[in-house]
Design an enzyme around this catalytic site. Sequence first.
Site, PDB file in Angstrom:
ATOM      1  CE1 TYR A 101      -3.611   2.668   0.772  1.00 16.83           C
ATOM      2  CE2 TYR A 101      -2.135   3.171   2.346  1.00 16.83           C
ATOM      3  CZ  TYR A 101      -3.371   3.586   1.674  1.00 16.83           C
ATOM      4  OH  TYR A 101      -4.003   4.514   1.960  1.00 16.83           O
ATOM      5  CE  LYS A 198      -8.992   2.207   2.415  1.00 17.98           C
ATOM      6  NZ  LYS A 198      -7.533   1.672   2.557  1.00 17.98           N
TER       7      LYS A 198
HETATM    8  C1  LIG Z   1      -6.227   1.899   2.827  1.00 18.88           C
HETATM    9  C2  LIG Z   1      -5.298   1.194   3.190  1.00 18.88           C
HETATM   10  C3  LIG Z   1      -4.236   1.196   4.101  1.00 18.88           C
HETATM   11  C4  LIG Z   1      -4.240   2.499   4.833  1.00 18.88           C
HETATM   12  O1  LIG Z   1      -5.358   2.561   5.878  1.00 18.88           O
HETATM   13  P1  LIG Z   1      -5.969   3.909   6.185  1.00 18.88           P
HETATM   14  O2  LIG Z   1      -7.179   3.760   6.916  1.00 18.88           O
HETATM   15  O3  LIG Z   1      -6.204   5.157   5.014  1.00 18.88           O
HETATM   16  O4  LIG Z   1      -4.843   4.763   7.072  1.00 18.88           O
HETATM   17  C5  LIG Z   1      -3.402   0.311   4.360  1.00 18.88           C
HETATM   18  N1  LIG Z   1      -3.263  -0.868   3.612  1.00 18.88           N
HETATM   19  C6  LIG Z   1      -4.241  -0.958   2.643  1.00 18.88           C
HETATM   20  C7  LIG Z   1      -4.264  -2.263   1.851  1.00 18.88           C
HETATM   21  C8  LIG Z   1      -5.161  -0.140   2.256  1.00 18.88           C
HETATM   22  O5  LIG Z   1      -5.951  -0.181   1.243  1.00 18.88           O
END
Ligand SMILES: *Cc1c(COP(=O)(O)O)cnc(C)c1O
Length: 384
Positions: A101, A198
């Site tokens: 990420y 997510k």
């Molecule tokens: C969005 C995401 C993150 C980071 O998360 P936040 O809640 O935006 O800090 C980490 N890993 C993956 C795979 C992501 O999609």
Amino acid sequence: MTKYSGLNTICTHVGEIKDTQFGGAVSPIFMASSYPYLDVEVKRYPRYFNTPNQEAVALKIAALEHAESALTFASGMAAISSTLLTFLKHGDHVVFQNEIYGGAYNFVVEEFDKFGIEYTFTKGVAIADFESQIKKNTKVIYIETPSNPLLTLTDIAGIAKLAKQKGLISMIDNTFASPVNQTPIDFGIDIVLHSATKYLGGHSDICAGAVASTNDNINKIFQKSKNLGGNMSDFMCYLLERSIKTLGLRVAQHNANALAMATYLEHHKAVKKVYYPGLKSHPNHQLAKAQMKGFGGMLSFELKDEFDATAFQKALKLVKPSLSLAGVESTILLPALTSHALMGAKARKEQGISDNLLRFSIGVEELEDIIADVEQAIKKITKS
Ligand SMILES: *Cc1c(COP(=O)(O)O)cnc(C)c1O
């Protein structure tokens, strides 16, 4: 507390706080930031990650990940940064998977030098790619599978075994799969990380993170995290607990829609290539079947060169071109313009991310409606 093992029962009930005052059906929200300290077993305080709502949702996530314990954070990045800093100190080395990420990548390349922490990104995701990078001072192996945006899979059991052999701590970002589709602790992984923004949140309206592991590891992460201060508010904890009640139902629909959508796109004459681990044509399909219970709601695809990906996105009516992913609504974005803009055209090309590659987060809407939207958008941009 009763131990539930069925997925949707865990989602619905584990961790819930009894409303002893009125007998209401859901966990009350306790907003206090001040609790008694005399003659109590636990001194509660939001930044100690132990208010009632913080504990409620952490119990649910631990149960879902088949972990002894869990902690929740104000964002996925707070969970990732706090956890890495727990297990790494000056002079240590980490092996990171090449496709991780973007925010995690930035954290590593922008912050690690000043802590004197060394790191290597692998060239590929085969076990040998990780093993060859292990040094005397390596402490952690960090993977992310399925990866963003190409949905490449890393062999979770293989990484866990390698880490055990070499005495390393294994960490996985399990955001894309969600614990419904993948429970890495069952394969021997030590620590599971989530952006709960997510799938766990799932409604595109909260920002949260989580980590799940053994009691011992979680206690270590807690000791560091109370200094770093990335805890989640009780109101957000309540929303996350509420969201996870339908996680199993939502992810089942995401899985079904995405598999059908991937199959539809793979046979479409305007489409060059589809990346989805549930497709037989995906190079890691066998591994996907071995380590995933469902193939997830994320797919990527390339339109043929004569089509303009931006015009395509603008022509969509139901599917929203948006940042982020994993909400109940279908969203789409071009990694070359967003998550992978900073890395530049050359590095993108090396990783196989074409400037026409679209990352599609398939929602839970009726499949026919999503397909009809894609169909009309392709028609609109087809030169007759
Ligand atoms: C969005 C995401 C993150 C980071 O998360 P936040 O809640 O935006 O800090 C980490 N890993 C993956 C795979 C992501 O999609």
